[in-house]
Enzyme design. Structure first.
Site, PDB file in Angstrom:
ATOM      1  N   GLY A   1       0.812  -1.195   0.114  1.00 28.95           N
ATOM      2  CA  GLY A   1       0.071  -0.001   0.008  1.00 28.95           C
ATOM      3  C   GLY A   1       0.842   1.144  -0.021  1.00 28.95           C
ATOM      4  O   GLY A   1       1.950   1.175  -0.224  1.00 28.95           O
ATOM      5  N   GLY A   2       0.391   2.323   0.561  1.00 26.34           N
ATOM      6  CA  GLY A   2       1.022   3.482   0.436  1.00 26.34           C
ATOM      7  C   GLY A   2       2.058   3.835   1.643  1.00 26.34           C
ATOM      8  O   GLY A   2       1.901   3.079   2.573  1.00 26.34           O
ATOM      9  N   PHE A   3       2.919   4.920   1.393  1.00 35.10           N
ATOM     10  CA  PHE A   3       3.841   5.244   2.447  1.00 35.10           C
ATOM     11  C   PHE A   3       3.347   5.540   3.722  1.00 35.10           C
ATOM     12  O   PHE A   3       3.710   5.097   4.862  1.00 35.10           O
ATOM     13  CB  PHE A   3       4.681   6.243   1.879  1.00 35.10           C
ATOM     14  CG  PHE A   3       5.832   5.929   0.855  1.00 35.10           C
ATOM     15  CD1 PHE A   3       6.873   5.390   1.427  1.00 35.10           C
ATOM     16  CD2 PHE A   3       5.617   5.697  -0.279  1.00 35.10           C
ATOM     17  CE1 PHE A   3       8.063   4.777   0.655  1.00 35.10           C
ATOM     18  CE2 PHE A   3       6.569   5.376  -1.369  1.00 35.10           C
ATOM     19  CZ  PHE A   3       7.711   4.776  -0.821  1.00 35.10           C
TER      20      PHE A   3
ATOM     21  N   GLU B   1       5.735  -3.364   0.812  1.00 33.50           N
ATOM     22  CA  GLU B   1       5.778  -3.128  -0.592  1.00 33.50           C
ATOM     23  C   GLU B   1       5.004  -1.899  -0.944  1.00 33.50           C
ATOM     24  O   GLU B   1       3.751  -1.697  -0.880  1.00 33.50           O
ATOM     25  CB  GLU B   1       5.069  -4.107  -1.287  1.00 33.50           C
ATOM     26  CG  GLU B   1       5.764  -5.734  -1.486  1.00 33.50           C
ATOM     27  CD  GLU B   1       6.986  -5.906  -2.003  1.00 33.50           C
ATOM     28  OE1 GLU B   1       7.130  -4.840  -2.871  1.00 33.50           O
ATOM     29  OE2 GLU B   1       7.615  -6.571  -1.848  1.00 33.50           O
TER      30      GLU B   1
HETATM   31  P1  NAD Z   1      -3.421   2.475   1.254  1.00 38.80           P
HETATM   32  O1  NAD Z   1      -2.073   2.436   1.990  1.00 38.80           O
HETATM   33  O2  NAD Z   1      -4.426   3.759   1.139  1.00 38.80           O
HETATM   34  O3  NAD Z   1      -4.222   1.065   1.875  1.00 38.80           O
HETATM   35  C1  NAD Z   1      -3.744  -0.077   1.631  1.00 38.80           C
HETATM   36  C2  NAD Z   1      -4.384  -1.133   2.592  1.00 38.80           C
HETATM   37  O4  NAD Z   1      -3.881  -0.452   4.193  1.00 38.80           O
HETATM   38  C3  NAD Z   1      -5.812  -0.973   2.748  1.00 38.80           C
HETATM   39  O5  NAD Z   1      -6.288  -2.367   2.907  1.00 38.80           O
HETATM   40  C4  NAD Z   1      -6.188  -0.106   3.982  1.00 38.80           C
HETATM   41  O6  NAD Z   1      -7.417  -0.307   4.575  1.00 38.80           O
HETATM   42  C5  NAD Z   1      -5.145  -0.569   4.904  1.00 38.80           C
HETATM   43  N1  NAD Z   1      -4.770   0.502   5.856  1.00 38.80           N
HETATM   44  C6  NAD Z   1      -5.104   1.823   5.781  1.00 38.80           C
HETATM   45  N2  NAD Z   1      -4.520   2.475   7.280  1.00 38.80           N
HETATM   46  C7  NAD Z   1      -4.261   1.437   7.783  1.00 38.80           C
HETATM   47  C8  NAD Z   1      -3.358   0.978   8.998  1.00 38.80           C
HETATM   48  N3  NAD Z   1      -3.368   2.268   9.814  1.00 38.80           N
HETATM   49  N4  NAD Z   1      -3.275  -0.098   9.652  1.00 38.80           N
HETATM   50  C9  NAD Z   1      -3.487  -1.080   8.889  1.00 38.80           C
HETATM   51  N5  NAD Z   1      -3.982  -1.077   7.648  1.00 38.80           N
HETATM   52  C10 NAD Z   1      -4.366   0.056   7.111  1.00 38.80           C
HETATM   53  O7  NAD Z   1      -3.102   2.119  -0.025  1.00 38.80           O
HETATM   54  P2  NAD Z   1      -4.107   2.144  -1.485  1.00 38.80           P
HETATM   55  O8  NAD Z   1      -4.609   3.563  -1.643  1.00 38.80           O
HETATM   56  O9  NAD Z   1      -5.174   1.089  -1.190  1.00 38.80           O
HETATM   57  O10 NAD Z   1      -3.072   1.565  -2.517  1.00 38.80           O
HETATM   58  C11 NAD Z   1      -2.433   2.609  -3.184  1.00 38.80           C
HETATM   59  C12 NAD Z   1      -0.785   2.581  -2.910  1.00 38.80           C
HETATM   60  O11 NAD Z   1      -0.277   1.052  -2.886  1.00 38.80           O
HETATM   61  C13 NAD Z   1       0.118   3.130  -3.848  1.00 38.80           C
HETATM   62  O12 NAD Z   1       1.152   3.986  -3.036  1.00 38.80           O
HETATM   63  C14 NAD Z   1       0.856   2.058  -4.463  1.00 38.80           C
HETATM   64  O13 NAD Z   1       2.120   2.370  -4.956  1.00 38.80           O
HETATM   65  C15 NAD Z   1       1.105   0.984  -3.633  1.00 38.80           C
HETATM   66  N6  NAD Z   1       1.251  -0.146  -4.254  1.00 38.80           N
HETATM   67  C16 NAD Z   1       2.311  -0.775  -3.958  1.00 38.80           C
HETATM   68  C17 NAD Z   1       2.471  -1.996  -4.501  1.00 38.80           C
HETATM   69  C18 NAD Z   1       3.933  -2.919  -4.417  1.00 38.80           C
HETATM   70  O14 NAD Z   1       3.913  -4.188  -4.661  1.00 38.80           O
HETATM   71  N7  NAD Z   1       5.048  -2.169  -4.139  1.00 38.80           N
HETATM   72  C19 NAD Z   1       1.565  -2.659  -5.081  1.00 38.80           C
HETATM   73  C20 NAD Z   1       0.324  -1.991  -5.527  1.00 38.80           C
HETATM   74  C21 NAD Z   1       0.229  -0.895  -4.685  1.00 38.80           C
END
Ligand code: NAD
Length: 469
Positions: free
Chosen positions: A223-225, A243
């Site tokens: 997910g995101g940073f 990731e």
């Molecule tokens: P996000 O970080 O907003 O959410 C990802 C997940 O984290 C969701 O399931 C969300 O509910 C959960 N989450 C949110 N806050 C949390 C917390 N405090 N504790 C635990 N879980 C929590 O990301 P997104 O908007 O769904 O996805 C986009 C991001 O993912 C982009 O930055 C993208 O680059 C990244 N991404 C990385 C890869 C990789 O393999 N490196 C692949 C796909 C996407």
């Protein structure tokens, strides 16, 4: 309630899943509340015992059989990705094929990577010792996934975790939970005991509880940073695999195969409406071909079909939500205000944001350094390869990069000096297969995915040594 979800009645309102394209209701799933963490862990503890006791041939046959189930239902899986994530149908089909491959690779890994002989007799005094190490499960793994590849990124966590004999607490994105639930159903139909994967559906509060639980041995997050940082603060003493995002550069040298460079960079920039962690965000073109490349790239971009993701000829579907498209629009407005020149796109209809190309971006601008995760790409020019490598390495984090050139020495120079988890030569940054090690360099990167590599992260060596006296 779906069969793949928990058997706990929450009393919470179900979570509705809407199409990012037209807002139609796609499905509804029961929400899991963070206060249920005790019940979730009780299930997962039983699951961990069941999973570690599955012989390797059984883990492999379950994964292989699940791959066959997904293959049989590939049209339905692709349609669910289109409806819940808004990915264009042609691209959704590719994601399903990759998921099948990920499960098959995991089935192979379950039988292959069981440990190694340790050369005890390499050490004076240990000549009469003999032994080996095995790869043991970690126990319970919390897996948290994003919205953009709602099927294959889940398979990248479940496949290696199951191959290694673990139990998983899975929290898919609350925006796109249906593909994940369907995948878990396929695994259960294939014979996986119910408790081995516990699916929990919810947002931040639930995610925090799943991360903080003491019995969890590893958090595997994509997910995101900002979320990665929050997880690292709340996880406590457990293994973390992160990731995170990217801001990939693709370098185009004067001597490249021109058409291949335009075509590759185009797909790399706008695949999945730019919601692709290894998508090209900055295309750096050597000065002698800059104008020719820019004109060809912009002409090709304006031909892309941005439309209903269920249409066969759609190249660019909607972003995940109108808010996400508005954020992209605002970031481009800021860049234009800072001096960037708009070459095409920058039109929004609801969640649909038209493929956008900019040039002349000041490198002080946020868009140059931060992930945009939208169908937005910046063109820039350079004179020497040294300059291009420096520009490619600008952001504080990086996943992949690409270089188009017919000069082997330049290709290898760039591959050696670009700080990224992968450098694709004569491909865009977004080339990937599911068997290769995958992950980032620099800020925030921890661990690797790619089935064999995730399997190693998700297992722990145990040494067994016999003293023959
Ligand atoms: P996000 O970080 O907003 O959410 C990802 C997940 O984290 C969701 O399931 C969300 O509910 C959960 N989450 C949110 N806050 C949390 C917390 N405090 N504790 C635990 N879980 C929590 O990301 P997104 O908007 O769904 O996805 C986009 C991001 O993912 C982009 O930055 C993208 O680059 C990244 N991404 C990385 C890869 C990789 O393999 N490196 C692949 C796909 C996407």
């Amino acid at each position: 309630m779906s069969a793949a979800q928990l058997h706990i009645t929450t009393g919470l309102a179900p979570i509705s899943v809407y199409s990012p394209y037209d807002g139609a209701l796609v499905g509804s799933v029961d929400a899991t509340h963070a206060s249920e963490i005790g019940e979730l862990l009780a299930l997962a503890r039983r699951g961990a015992q069941l999973s570690r006791n599955l012989p390797r041939h059984r883990r492999a046959s379950i994964l292989e059989c699940a791959a066959q189930i997904v293959e049989r239902r590939r049209d339905a899986f692709a349609e669910t990705i289109v409806r819940e994530a808004g990915k264009a149908i042609v691209q959704a089909r590719k994601e399903v094929l990759r998921c099948i491959n990920t499960l098959k690779l995991s089935a192979e890994e379950a039988k292959r990577n069981a440990g190694e002989i340790v050369p005890f007799d390499a050490y004076t005094g240990s000549e009469r010792r003999q032994g080996w190490f095995t790869r043991e499960p970690l126990g319970i793994i919390t897996a948290i996934t994003p919205y953009n590849d709602p099927l294959n990124l889940v398979a990248h966590k479940l496949g290696p975790a199951l191959a290694g004999g673990n139990a998983v607490l899975l929290k898919p994105s609350e925006l796109t939970p249906l593909s994940a639930i369907n995948l878990v159903e396929a695994l259960r139909e294939a014979g996986l005991p119910q408790e081995v994967i516990t699916v929990a559906i919810g947002g931040t509060d639930l995610g925090k509880a799943l991360v903080a639980a003491r019995d969890v041995r590893m958090v595997s997050f994509t997910g995101g940073f900002a979320t990665g940082e929050a997880i690292s603060r709340s996880a406590g003493l457990k293994k973390l695999a992160m990731e995170l995002g990217g801001n990939a550069a693709v370098i185009v040298m004067n001597d490249c195969d021109f058409d291949k460079a335009v075509e590759g960079s185009l797909s790399g920039s706008f695949w999945a409406a730019g919601q692709n962690c290894i998508g090209a965000q900055r295309i750096l073109v050597q000065a002698a071909i800059y104008e020719r490349f820019r004109d060809a790239f912009v002409a090709a971009t304006t031909k892309l079909q941005a439309d209903d993701p269920s249409h066969e000829d759609t190249d660019v579907g909607p972003m995940i939500s109108q808010q996400a498209a508005e954020r992209a629009e605002a970031a481009v407005n800021d860049a234009i205000a800072a001096g960037a020149k708009l070459l095409c796109g920058h039109r929004r209809e609801g969640s649909l944001y038209y493929p956008t190309v900019l040039e002349g971006m000041p490198t002080s601008c946020r868009l140059w350094h931060e992930e945009v995760f939208a169908p937005v790409v910046m063109l820039a020019t350079f004179d020497t390869l040294d300059e291009a490598i420096e520009m490619a390495n600008d952001p504080e984090y990086s996943l992949h990069a690409g270089i188009f050139t017919n000069n082997l020495a330049d290709a290898l120079e760039a591959a050696g000096r670009i700080e990224a988890g992968g450098v694709m030569i004569n491909d865009s940054s977004d080339y990937r297969i599911d068997a290769m090690p995958f992950g980032g360099f620099k800020y925030g990167s921890m661990g690797r995915e790619g089935v064999r590599f995730a399997y190693e992260e998700m297992t722990q060596p145990k040494v067994i040594c016999i003293n023959r006296g």
